[in-house]
Design an enzyme around this catalytic site. Structure first.
Site, short mmCIF file in Angstrom:
data_model
loop_
_atom_site.label_atom_id
_atom_site.label_comp_id
_atom_site.label_asym_id
_atom_site.label_seq_id
_atom_site.Cartn_x
_atom_site.Cartn_y
_atom_site.Cartn_z
N SER A 17 0.84 -1.19 0.00
CA SER A 17 0.00 0.00 0.00
C SER A 17 0.88 1.24 0.00
O SER A 17 1.64 1.49 0.95
CB SER A 17 -0.90 0.02 1.23
OG SER A 17 -1.53 1.28 1.31
N HIS A 42 -1.02 -1.24 -4.28
CA HIS A 42 -2.34 -0.86 -3.78
C HIS A 42 -2.36 0.65 -3.55
O HIS A 42 -1.48 1.20 -2.88
CB HIS A 42 -2.59 -1.62 -2.48
CG HIS A 42 -3.91 -1.40 -1.85
ND1 HIS A 42 -5.02 -2.15 -2.17
CD2 HIS A 42 -4.32 -0.53 -0.89
CE1 HIS A 42 -6.04 -1.76 -1.43
NE2 HIS A 42 -5.65 -0.76 -0.64
N ASP A 44 -4.71 3.86 -2.21
CA ASP A 44 -5.87 4.19 -1.39
C ASP A 44 -6.39 5.58 -1.70
O ASP A 44 -5.70 6.57 -1.43
CB ASP A 44 -5.49 4.12 0.09
CG ASP A 44 -5.27 2.71 0.56
OD1 ASP A 44 -6.19 1.90 0.41
OD2 ASP A 44 -4.17 2.41 1.06
N MET A 46 -9.12 8.33 -0.74
CA MET A 46 -10.02 8.68 0.37
C MET A 46 -10.66 10.04 0.11
O MET A 46 -9.98 10.96 -0.37
CB MET A 46 -9.24 8.75 1.68
CG MET A 46 -8.54 7.45 2.03
SD MET A 46 -7.61 7.63 3.57
CE MET A 46 -6.81 6.03 3.63
N HIS A 75 -8.15 1.27 -4.57
CA HIS A 75 -9.16 1.05 -3.54
C HIS A 75 -9.90 2.37 -3.32
O HIS A 75 -9.33 3.32 -2.78
CB HIS A 75 -8.43 0.57 -2.27
CG HIS A 75 -9.29 0.43 -1.06
ND1 HIS A 75 -8.76 0.21 0.19
CD2 HIS A 75 -10.64 0.46 -0.89
CE1 HIS A 75 -9.73 0.11 1.08
NE2 HIS A 75 -10.89 0.27 0.44
N MET A 77 -12.22 4.55 -1.48
CA MET A 77 -12.94 4.81 -0.23
C MET A 77 -13.71 6.11 -0.43
O MET A 77 -13.36 7.17 0.10
CB MET A 77 -11.94 4.91 0.93
CG MET A 77 -11.44 3.54 1.36
SD MET A 77 -9.95 3.62 2.36
CE MET A 77 -8.73 3.58 1.08
N MET A 146 -11.62 -5.70 4.86
CA MET A 146 -10.80 -4.79 5.66
C MET A 146 -10.51 -5.42 7.02
O MET A 146 -11.40 -5.96 7.68
CB MET A 146 -11.54 -3.45 5.90
CG MET A 146 -11.79 -2.59 4.67
SD MET A 146 -10.33 -2.17 3.70
CE MET A 146 -9.31 -1.30 4.89
N ASP A 181 -6.89 -6.10 3.84
CA ASP A 181 -6.26 -4.78 3.87
C ASP A 181 -6.40 -4.18 5.26
O ASP A 181 -7.51 -4.03 5.76
CB ASP A 181 -6.99 -3.89 2.83
CG ASP A 181 -6.42 -2.50 2.72
OD1 ASP A 181 -5.35 -2.24 3.28
OD2 ASP A 181 -7.07 -1.68 2.05
#
Ligand code: DX5
Ligand code: ZN
Length: 226
Positions: A17, A42, A44, A46, A75, A77, A146, A181
């Site tokens: 990540s 990965h 993220d 957000m 990913h 979010m 998660m 994750d």
């Protein structure tokens, strides 16, 4: 388009990540991950609404895409991911994962993701019952569970997640990526793989180390001793 069956031949895979990378030296950190032998990264995203934090967005994904040929697992979010699917695909995402908590029927978005030429994934937070995602295990290629409430790296793994992973593993065939994750590290990774996960997202426990290639080998060995 990503060849999921050929990726499955190399599992279990560690999926670093980038949230735990040094953003002032992102290119350097990606190089050291390539040298370590990783196949996938990965990323993220957000939005400050679905999770109480902001991370990075499209320009960083584009910059990562320019600097590496590794697969990019994005990913999302996001409270409202749908309008962003084509945007992140264009930026370079190979996998696009959405949360069940904002998409009770994720199939229309899976269709959109496939039409865009990417691979769809479905994510669930620790408090979300496994029954919410089980109906969709065969509609997507990646099921991501998660191990922490999303939003921040460096949290402690919630061991109740192990039972969810087992249930997902039982409900699906061998041709799926089963990912975890949050809180994945030296003390948890073997149990997570034993529960049935084959794609391990690791942030702090890998990029927090001075010698990333050496730590990658430590973690990889622990995935193999099952
Ligand atoms: C958490 C993110 C994770 C995070 C994991 O909200 O989705 O991908 O980077 O970090 P670690 O491995 O440090 O728990
Ligand atoms: Zn993540």
């Amino acid at each position: 388009m990503v060849d999921v069956p050929s990726l499955l031949r190399s599992v279990p895979l560690i999926n670093p990540s980038l949230l735990a990378a040094d953003f002032a030296c992102l290119g350097r950190d990606i190089c050291s991950l390539e040298e370590a032998g990783v196949e996938i990264l990965h990323l993220d995203i957000m939005d400050g609404h679905f999770v109480p934090n902001l991370s990075f967005g499209v320009p960083i994904v584009e910059a990562v895409r320019r600097t590496t040929h590794l697969l990019l697992d994005v990913h999302l979010m996001l409270q409202n991911p749908e309008p962003y699917l084509p945007i992140f695909r264009k930026a370079g995402a190979d996998f696009l994962s959405i949360h069940i908590e904002v998409a009770p029927d994720p199939r229309p978005m899976f269709d959109t993701i496939r039409k865009l030429g990417a691979i769809p994934g479905l994510v669930s937070n620790p408090p979300t019952p496994v029954e919410a995602v089980l109906p969709f295990v065969n509609d997507c290629d990646l099921m991501l569970t998660m191990g922490v409430m999303p939003g921040f790296g460096g949290q402690t793994f919630d061991r109740s997640t192990l039972e969810k992973i087992r249930r997902i593993r039982e409900a699906t065939d061998e041709n799926r990526l089963i990912s975890v994750d949050g809180g994945v590290g030296e003390s948890t990774i073997a149990d997570i793989v034993a529960a049935g996960a084959n794609l391990l997202v690791v942030g702090t426990a890998l990029l927090g180390h001075a010698d990333v290639p050496a730590q990658f080998q430590v973690l990889r060995q622990r995935t193999l001793n099952n």
